[in-house]
Scaffold this motif. Structure first.
Motif, PDB file in Angstrom:
ATOM      1  N   VAL A 275      10.251  -1.366 -14.996  1.00  0.00           N
ATOM      2  CA  VAL A 275       9.190  -0.422 -14.647  1.00  0.00           C
ATOM      3  C   VAL A 275       7.955  -1.168 -14.150  1.00  0.00           C
ATOM      4  O   VAL A 275       7.343  -0.791 -13.150  1.00  0.00           O
ATOM      5  N   ILE A 276       7.587  -2.239 -14.846  1.00  0.00           N
ATOM      6  CA  ILE A 276       6.420  -3.026 -14.446  1.00  0.00           C
ATOM      7  C   ILE A 276       6.636  -3.632 -13.065  1.00  0.00           C
ATOM      8  O   ILE A 276       5.746  -3.575 -12.203  1.00  0.00           O
ATOM      9  N   LEU A 277       7.810  -4.200 -12.827  1.00  0.00           N
ATOM     10  CA  LEU A 277       8.102  -4.783 -11.515  1.00  0.00           C
ATOM     11  C   LEU A 277       8.095  -3.720 -10.420  1.00  0.00           C
ATOM     12  O   LEU A 277       7.573  -3.952  -9.317  1.00  0.00           O
ATOM     13  N   ALA A 278       8.643  -2.556 -10.722  1.00  0.00           N
ATOM     14  CA  ALA A 278       8.615  -1.453  -9.743  1.00  0.00           C
ATOM     15  C   ALA A 278       7.175  -1.037  -9.471  1.00  0.00           C
ATOM     16  O   ALA A 278       6.807  -0.746  -8.327  1.00  0.00           O
ATOM     17  N   GLY A 279       6.348  -1.036 -10.520  1.00  0.00           N
ATOM     18  CA  GLY A 279       4.938  -0.709 -10.345  1.00  0.00           C
ATOM     19  C   GLY A 279       4.215  -1.728  -9.488  1.00  0.00           C
ATOM     20  O   GLY A 279       3.372  -1.380  -8.655  1.00  0.00           O
ATOM     21  N   GLU A 280       4.551  -3.004  -9.671  1.00  0.00           N
ATOM     22  CA  GLU A 280       3.939  -4.042  -8.837  1.00  0.00           C
ATOM     23  C   GLU A 280       4.359  -3.877  -7.380  1.00  0.00           C
ATOM     24  O   GLU A 280       3.540  -4.013  -6.465  1.00  0.00           O
TER      25      GLU A 280
ATOM     26  N   GLN B  11     -17.590   5.550  -8.184  1.00  0.00           N
ATOM     27  CA  GLN B  11     -16.742   6.739  -8.184  1.00  0.00           C
ATOM     28  C   GLN B  11     -15.995   6.849  -6.863  1.00  0.00           C
ATOM     29  O   GLN B  11     -16.392   6.253  -5.859  1.00  0.00           O
ATOM     30  N   LEU B  12     -14.902   7.586  -6.894  1.00  0.00           N
ATOM     31  CA  LEU B  12     -14.109   7.801  -5.690  1.00  0.00           C
ATOM     32  C   LEU B  12     -14.877   8.664  -4.699  1.00  0.00           C
ATOM     33  O   LEU B  12     -15.606   9.580  -5.089  1.00  0.00           O
ATOM     34  N   THR B  13     -14.677   8.386  -3.427  1.00  0.00           N
ATOM     35  CA  THR B  13     -15.167   9.261  -2.365  1.00  0.00           C
ATOM     36  C   THR B  13     -14.025  10.200  -1.979  1.00  0.00           C
ATOM     37  O   THR B  13     -12.911  10.099  -2.519  1.00  0.00           O
ATOM     38  N   GLU B  14     -14.273  11.042  -1.013  1.00  0.00           N
ATOM     39  CA  GLU B  14     -13.211  11.907  -0.506  1.00  0.00           C
ATOM     40  C   GLU B  14     -12.058  11.051   0.032  1.00  0.00           C
ATOM     41  O   GLU B  14     -10.890  11.352  -0.199  1.00  0.00           O
ATOM     42  N   GLY B  15     -12.390   9.960   0.735  1.00  0.00           N
ATOM     43  CA  GLY B  15     -11.363   9.053   1.243  1.00  0.00           C
ATOM     44  C   GLY B  15     -10.572   8.410   0.117  1.00  0.00           C
ATOM     45  O   GLY B  15      -9.349   8.238   0.219  1.00  0.00           O
ATOM     46  N   GLY B  16     -11.252   8.049  -0.948  1.00  0.00           N
ATOM     47  CA  GLY B  16     -10.576   7.477  -2.109  1.00  0.00           C
ATOM     48  C   GLY B  16      -9.660   8.484  -2.777  1.00  0.00           C
ATOM     49  O   GLY B  16      -8.540   8.153  -3.190  1.00  0.00           O
ATOM     50  N   ARG B  17     -10.130   9.725  -2.875  1.00  0.00           N
ATOM     51  CA  ARG B  17      -9.289  10.776  -3.465  1.00  0.00           C
ATOM     52  C   ARG B  17      -8.050  11.027  -2.600  1.00  0.00           C
ATOM     53  O   ARG B  17      -6.970  11.322  -3.129  1.00  0.00           O
ATOM     54  N   ALA B  18      -8.175  10.870  -1.285  1.00  0.00           N
ATOM     55  CA  ALA B  18      -7.011  11.034  -0.397  1.00  0.00           C
ATOM     56  C   ALA B  18      -5.981   9.929  -0.644  1.00  0.00           C
ATOM     57  O   ALA B  18      -4.774  10.202  -0.673  1.00  0.00           O
ATOM     58  N   VAL B  19      -6.451   8.693  -0.843  1.00  0.00           N
ATOM     59  CA  VAL B  19      -5.532   7.591  -1.153  1.00  0.00           C
ATOM     60  C   VAL B  19      -4.857   7.844  -2.498  1.00  0.00           C
ATOM     61  O   VAL B  19      -3.645   7.659  -2.641  1.00  0.00           O
ATOM     62  N   VAL B  20      -5.634   8.292  -3.475  1.00  0.00           N
ATOM     63  CA  VAL B  20      -5.075   8.589  -4.807  1.00  0.00           C
ATOM     64  C   VAL B  20      -4.045   9.708  -4.706  1.00  0.00           C
ATOM     65  O   VAL B  20      -2.984   9.646  -5.332  1.00  0.00           O
ATOM     66  N   LYS B  21      -4.311  10.731  -3.891  1.00  0.00           N
ATOM     67  CA  LYS B  21      -3.350  11.833  -3.731  1.00  0.00           C
ATOM     68  C   LYS B  21      -2.067  11.337  -3.091  1.00  0.00           C
ATOM     69  O   LYS B  21      -0.966  11.691  -3.533  1.00  0.00           O
ATOM     70  N   LEU B  22      -2.187  10.505  -2.069  1.00  0.00           N
ATOM     71  CA  LEU B  22      -1.003   9.932  -1.425  1.00  0.00           C
ATOM     72  C   LEU B  22      -0.171   9.166  -2.453  1.00  0.00           C
ATOM     73  O   LEU B  22       1.048   9.357  -2.560  1.00  0.00           O
ATOM     74  N   SER B  23      -0.830   8.319  -3.230  1.00  0.00           N
ATOM     75  CA  SER B  23      -0.092   7.529  -4.212  1.00  0.00           C
ATOM     76  C   SER B  23       0.432   8.403  -5.348  1.00  0.00           C
ATOM     77  O   SER B  23       1.510   8.152  -5.882  1.00  0.00           O
ATOM     78  N   ARG B  24      -0.301   9.460  -5.695  1.00  0.00           N
ATOM     79  CA  ARG B  24       0.162  10.387  -6.734  1.00  0.00           C
ATOM     80  C   ARG B  24       1.455  11.065  -6.314  1.00  0.00           C
ATOM     81  O   ARG B  24       2.410  11.177  -7.077  1.00  0.00           O
ATOM     82  N   ASP B  25       1.496  11.513  -5.048  1.00  0.00           N
ATOM     83  CA  ASP B  25       2.702  12.171  -4.547  1.00  0.00           C
ATOM     84  C   ASP B  25       3.880  11.198  -4.535  1.00  0.00           C
ATOM     85  O   ASP B  25       5.008  11.558  -4.846  1.00  0.00           O
TER      86      ASP B  25
ATOM     87  N   LEU C 178       4.232   8.568  -6.556  1.00  0.00           N
ATOM     88  CA  LEU C 178       4.640   8.374  -7.949  1.00  0.00           C
ATOM     89  C   LEU C 178       5.388   9.593  -8.479  1.00  0.00           C
ATOM     90  O   LEU C 178       6.371   9.462  -9.210  1.00  0.00           O
ATOM     91  N   ALA C 179       4.912  10.777  -8.121  1.00  0.00           N
ATOM     92  CA  ALA C 179       5.531  12.012  -8.619  1.00  0.00           C
ATOM     93  C   ALA C 179       6.986  12.124  -8.196  1.00  0.00           C
ATOM     94  O   ALA C 179       7.809  12.719  -8.914  1.00  0.00           O
ATOM     95  N   SER C 180       7.325  11.534  -7.061  1.00  0.00           N
ATOM     96  CA  SER C 180       8.710  11.619  -6.590  1.00  0.00           C
ATOM     97  C   SER C 180       9.684  10.944  -7.560  1.00  0.00           C
ATOM     98  O   SER C 180      10.878  11.248  -7.551  1.00  0.00           O
TER      99      SER C 180
END
Length: 148
Positions: free
Chosen positions: A16-21, A94-108, A110-112
């Motif tokens: 899991v850690i290696l996959a996370g890296e 704090q995150l900006t709108e651009g930062g929140r967009a990157v977080v959303k991309l990575s969240r999606d 990860l969610a997969s």
């Protein structure tokens, strides 16, 4: 707990850690950010606005490195400094709108990883992942303290 069961669990956690890296490196490539920048965004996504020194501690970097990091995050439009809500002498990051967009991309992304699991399993797994993450963080901090 038996040694073979524990060995399997540790090996699985390493996977899991290696996959996370690998995930972190991939997010950095796709977004054009550095690995440390994506780590900082993850801390801000999980913990909310942080003081620069808190972010430095989260990432295990010096305060001067954190200043340079936050400067880069601001230039890239993914985070910003703002006044601390209760202490005028401090700023927070704090995150900006651009930062929140990157977080959303990575969240999606990860969610997969949970796509093929039933909701009840995901709920249970989520609780266990938090417990494991907290235990691993505490063990890591203890190891660092013992070194000092």
């Amino acid at each position: 707990m038996s040694e073979p069961v524990l060995d399997d669990a540790v090996r699985s956690l390493r996977r899991v850690i290696l996959a996370g890296e690998h995930y972190r490196q991939s997010v950095a490539q796709v977004t054009g950010l550095g690995v440390t920048e994506t780590q900082a965004l993850s801390y801000l996504a999980v913990h909310g606005p942080r003081g620069q020194n808190e972010l430095a501690a989260d990432l295990g970097i010096t305060s001067s490195a954190a200043t340079a990091l936050v400067d880069r995050l601001e230039r890239q439009g993914v985070a910003e400094r703002s006044a601390h809500p209760s202490d005028r002498r401090r700023v927070q990051v704090q995150l900006t709108e651009g930062g929140r967009a990157v977080v959303k991309l990575s969240r999606d992304w990860l969610a997969s990883a949970f796509d093929d699991l039933p909701e009840a399993t995901v709920k249970e797994l989520s609780c266990e992942l938090v417990r494991i993450a907290d235990s691993l963080r505490a063990a890591s901090l203890k190891m660092l303290d013992a070194r000092d």
